[in-house]
Design an enzyme around this catalytic site. Sequence first.
Site, PDB file in Angstrom:
ATOM      1  N   ASP A  34      10.040   5.361  -4.464  1.00 23.64           N
ATOM      2  CA  ASP A  34       8.867   5.470  -4.219  1.00 23.64           C
ATOM      3  C   ASP A  34       8.121   4.973  -2.882  1.00 23.64           C
ATOM      4  O   ASP A  34       7.069   4.313  -3.620  1.00 23.64           O
ATOM      5  CB  ASP A  34       8.925   4.114  -5.108  1.00 23.64           C
ATOM      6  N   LYS A  65       5.688 -11.945  -4.731  1.00 21.15           N
ATOM      7  CA  LYS A  65       5.613 -11.004  -6.109  1.00 21.15           C
ATOM      8  C   LYS A  65       6.493 -11.664  -7.408  1.00 21.15           C
ATOM      9  O   LYS A  65       8.077 -11.783  -7.094  1.00 21.15           O
ATOM     10  CB  LYS A  65       6.153  -9.642  -5.839  1.00 21.15           C
ATOM     11  N   VAL A  68       1.267  -9.892  -7.076  1.00 18.59           N
ATOM     12  CA  VAL A  68       1.213 -10.204  -5.854  1.00 18.59           C
ATOM     13  C   VAL A  68       0.940 -12.043  -5.498  1.00 18.59           C
ATOM     14  O   VAL A  68      -0.665 -10.961  -5.337  1.00 18.59           O
ATOM     15  CB  VAL A  68       2.098  -9.280  -4.605  1.00 18.59           C
ATOM     16  N   LEU A  99      -3.611 -10.695  -3.822  1.00 20.65           N
ATOM     17  CA  LEU A  99      -3.613  -9.787  -3.363  1.00 20.65           C
ATOM     18  C   LEU A  99      -3.055  -7.807  -3.790  1.00 20.65           C
ATOM     19  O   LEU A  99      -3.362  -7.114  -3.056  1.00 20.65           O
ATOM     20  CB  LEU A  99      -2.107  -9.360  -2.702  1.00 20.65           C
ATOM     21  N   GLY A 100      -2.903  -8.434  -5.702  1.00 20.17           N
ATOM     22  CA  GLY A 100      -2.651  -7.447  -5.825  1.00 20.17           C
ATOM     23  C   GLY A 100      -1.744  -6.928  -6.936  1.00 20.17           C
ATOM     24  O   GLY A 100      -0.989  -8.089  -6.852  1.00 20.17           O
ATOM     25  N   SER A 101      -1.892  -5.945  -8.113  1.00 20.48           N
ATOM     26  CA  SER A 101      -0.805  -5.874  -8.978  1.00 20.48           C
ATOM     27  C   SER A 101      -0.581  -4.734  -9.269  1.00 20.48           C
ATOM     28  O   SER A 101      -0.809  -3.590  -9.271  1.00 20.48           O
ATOM     29  CB  SER A 101      -1.525  -6.337  -9.955  1.00 20.48           C
ATOM     30  N   GLY A 102       1.076  -4.451  -9.409  1.00 15.47           N
ATOM     31  CA  GLY A 102       1.890  -2.770 -10.100  1.00 15.47           C
ATOM     32  C   GLY A 102       2.123  -3.062 -11.575  1.00 15.47           C
ATOM     33  O   GLY A 102       2.238  -3.838 -11.995  1.00 15.47           O
ATOM     34  N   PHE A 138       5.765  -3.765 -12.605  1.00 16.69           N
ATOM     35  CA  PHE A 138       6.204  -5.122 -11.602  1.00 16.69           C
ATOM     36  C   PHE A 138       6.352  -5.856 -12.028  1.00 16.69           C
ATOM     37  O   PHE A 138       6.657  -7.287 -12.040  1.00 16.69           O
ATOM     38  CB  PHE A 138       7.954  -4.289 -11.580  1.00 16.69           C
ATOM     39  N   GLY A 139       4.774  -6.229 -11.202  1.00 17.00           N
ATOM     40  CA  GLY A 139       4.464  -7.608 -10.648  1.00 17.00           C
ATOM     41  C   GLY A 139       3.396  -8.038 -10.169  1.00 17.00           C
ATOM     42  O   GLY A 139       2.448  -7.125  -9.749  1.00 17.00           O
TER      43      GLY A 139
END
Length: 780
Positions: free
Chosen positions: A623, A518, A499, A491-494, A496-497
């Site tokens: 954030d 996550k 998802v 679904l996505g990536s940031g 720290f993690g």
Amino acid sequence: MLHRLSFLILGSNSLTGVIPASIWNISSLIMFSIGDNKLRGIIPPNAFSTLPNLKRLFMEFNQFDGHIPSSIANSSGMSLLQLSANIFSGIFPPEIGRLRNLSRLDFAVNLLEAKEPKDLDFITALTNCSQLQVLALGFNKFEVVLPSSLCNFSTSLWFLYLGHTKMPGSIPKDIGNIINLQSLYLNNNLLTGTLPSSLNQLKNLRTFIVDENQIHGPIPWTIGNLTELNYFSLRKNAFSGRLPITLGNLTQLNALDLSGNNFTGSIPSGLFNIPTLSRIFYLSHNNLEGSIQQEIGNLKNLVEFHAESNKFSGEIPPTLGECQLLQSLYLQNNILTGIIPSLLNQLKGLENLDLSRNNLSGQIPMFLGNISMLYHLNLSFNSFVGEVPNFGVFANATAISIQGNAQLCGGIRDLHLPPCSSQVRKKRSLVIPIVVPLSAAIVILSLLCVYLCWRKSTTEIYSTTSMQGHPLISYPQLVRATDGFLAKNLLGSGAFGTVFKGNIGAQAGQSTSLAAVKVLKLQTPGGLESFITECEALRNLRHRNLVKIITACSSIDNKGNEFKAIVYSFMPNGCLEGWLHPDTNDQLAKHLHILQRVTILLDVADALDYLHCHGHAPVLHCDLKPSNVLLDAEMVAHVGDFGLAKILVETNSYFQQSTKYGVGNMVSTYGDIYSYGILVLEMVTAKRPTDSEFIGGLSIRQYVKLGLGGRVMDVIDTQLSLNLKNELQTTDDYSYKLKIDCLISLLRFGLSCSQEMPSSRMATGHIIKELHAIKEILHS
Ligand SMILES: *[C@@H]1O[C@H](CO)[C@@H](O)[C@H](O)[C@H]1NC(C)=O
Ligand SMILES: *[C@@H]1O[C@H](CO)[C@@H](O)[C@H](O)[C@H]1NC(C)=O
Ligand SMILES: *[C@@H]1O[C@H](CO)[C@@H](O)[C@H](O)[C@H]1NC(C)=O
Ligand SMILES: *[C@@H]1O[C@H](CO)[C@@H](O)[C@H](O)[C@H]1NC(C)=O
Ligand SMILES: *[C@@H]1O[C@H](CO)[C@@H](O)[C@H](O)[C@H]1NC(C)=O
Ligand SMILES: *[C@@H]1O[C@H](CO)[C@@H](O)[C@H](O)[C@H]1NC(C)=O
Ligand SMILES: *[C@@H]1O[C@H](CO)[C@@H](O)[C@H](O)[C@H]1NC(C)=O
Ligand SMILES: *[C@@H]1O[C@H](CO)[C@@H](O)[C@H](O)[C@H]1NC(C)=O
Ligand SMILES: *[C@@H]1O[C@H](CO)[C@@H](O)[C@H](O)[C@H]1NC(C)=O
Ligand SMILES: *[C@@H]1O[C@H](CO)[C@@H](O)[C@H](O)[C@H]1NC(C)=O
Ligand SMILES: *[C@@H]1O[C@H](CO)[C@@H](O)[C@H](O)[C@H]1NC(C)=O
Ligand SMILES: CC(=O)N[C@H]1CO[C@H](CO)[C@@H](O)[C@@H]1O
């Protein structure tokens, strides 16, 4: 080929020239849309003889001229005819009456004319159009009396726009027969006579505007029957008499403009109990008298109040300070007495204040210099005395007027006032030592209050250590749920993690089995901390607008490495980022309309309010940004990603805590408010604060400020402005204007939340109030 074409839609391009004659020969056409181009030329006289199937014709916003041909009647199924904003001339053909299915006819803003009564035969003819819902013919030149046959219009008519036509005569007496009318515009004509009593039958009337005519007589008592009225304006006529107390029954009023008449008597107090009264409350230029009642403080949504040039007496009601959205207050040219009440210092958004030509006295209060939005202040011709402040609005000699007050001194040099005597100075310096201990006492008191609130909650926070009530999930379960963390489930990536979407099977009281998982990047510095922080933060938080944590996983993966994951409920509509900045290749991307945007902002504000003020302990998100705002199936927003959150916890000593977190806390919640303000700006402009446009010192705030200086449409998200433009064709221009006003309010509001000085930023409670006010206007 073309002879089977049914829909020809070329609107909103930059087409120039004339329409090729062959197009009028495409007999299969059902809809022909060429509005909003730069086309010119005439409609050929027989054009419609060859268009028997045509049902919708859009030609608005072009430069077409010539007559509207009577062959129009040959397109017998026509339902929608949009010809506005061209330069059509001549007489409108009465053959229009043969179009029995006509539901919308708009030829406003042209050069059509009527010089003798028969030139308006088309109006009588239109009474045969039993489906007619919208009729707009304003901004033409119809210089003859409106035929009374108008009252026989279909009862399906809800919108009637007859403004700016130079029409003489009086309002047809049976206008109340068109019982489903919602919008009636008769403004800027030469109408005389009185308001017909049949008006009280228009129970659905929401907009009634008769500005700038010569209508006289009183407002009928029965006006109170029009309980749906939302915009009511009689500006610049010759109305007289007392204002009926039944005005107070118009409980949906948003705008009331009675200015420029000859009304007498006092303001009916019922008007002060209409909570929706907001953008416009104008009573100016009448002969009204009596006091401006204290109850005006009930109008919490009031934005502009004009009462100038009447005979109002008594004092300025201090309760005006409770109208905290007030931007403009005009009370000049009355006989008000007394001082400027100190409660007006609560009007943080005040921009214009005119109190000139009254009998006000006392000193000019210092707080006026602290109202940062104030840019026009007129205090001239009163009896003010003493020192003129020299900061804020007073620092700009062109922003203020103070002449005609004999005993003023000080101020900035440009005012050329005599210096204040040293005695006055001494008095002021005496005040300071008293003020300091008092303000210190206030600080101590408020710290004590904060302390008492936290102590209770912090003991609870550390007494629970497991994921409240939820069994932890195992690594193999998560592998199964996400098909082995398959890329198609990403679904996505940031930072720290990463998802993944997963199917965890109904558990932990979840009805749906879809979840967002996550997986923490534990190798990233700070990754582990963010896991702990987030678990900690979310463990005790429960709010409709926060993402819901279902469970967590703390385990070893199949390669023997440490593995940590958090499982949230799944948000089918993804994150706000995707909605504000859709992939440019995605032609089908859906967009948020204005009400949705405000609702989402309100959701986020509710979440922040809960975090800051109503949770177990104050939590700072730290954030806040569109990618951390997630939308569920109903488009309700949920704030997520607490990886950087800070929970404010108590340390042993009260004083230690107060210095460490008391002040720090204030600063940091303001950090969230700042981010929130930027989020508001991003929601309206669809520009990221990091947009490449913002270089060389230009920030999103400055960009918006420039726009507010007169080119607002340039800074608004193009999707929003397109929607608004389209809507303008289906709704009235009042609701269009309202929406623009709301967008401007939102931009101002975003700026105000993101001011550089933390102490001038709003608290969450105030934010919620403002947004509710904006939302209410949109609903009206
Ligand atoms: C339109 O149709 C008429 C009758 O069929 C024909 O005479 C005329 O030439 C056509 N005009 C154009 C421009 O095609
Ligand atoms: C168009 O309308 C006129 C007047 O009603 C009629 O005489 C004529 O026959 C119609 N033309 C066509 C092609 O239907
Ligand atoms: C008018 O509309 C009705 C219902 O849609 C339809 O049955 C009828 O044929 C239409 N009349 C004309 C002249 O097209
Ligand atoms: C309305 O239609 C009827 C029937 O076609 C006709 O007799 C009458 O003259 C029309 N009325 C107007 C005002 O055009
Ligand atoms: C309205 O219509 C009715 C019935 O068709 C007719 O008797 C009356 O004269 C019309 N009124 C006006 C003002 O045209
Ligand atoms: C109109 O307002 C008056 C008082 O302002 C109230 O007594 C009355 O019930 C209201 N009437 C209606 C129909 O709401
Ligand atoms: C306004 O009303 C007052 C009192 O009713 C009257 O004397 C005056 O002439 C009126 N003024 C205008 C301009 O109509
Ligand atoms: C207002 O002030 C003027 C001039 O100072 C004075 O003539 C007038 O009587 C005062 N009016 C009231 C109502 O106090
Ligand atoms: C008003 O502004 C002045 C100067 O900027 C400042 O010293 C003062 O503390 C402010 N007073 C209030 C009540 O905010
Ligand atoms: C201030 O008010 C006075 C009296 O009403 C007026 O003459 C003057 O033009 C006003 N000044 C400004 C800057 O509007
Ligand atoms: C002073 O006020 C005037 C009028 O409100 C405004 O146009 C001008 O920009 C202001 N100047 C400064 C330096 O703020
Ligand atoms: C139907 C209706 O509400 N009628 C009211 C119209 O207004 C008058 C005066 O306010 C009332 O007396 C009626 O009852």
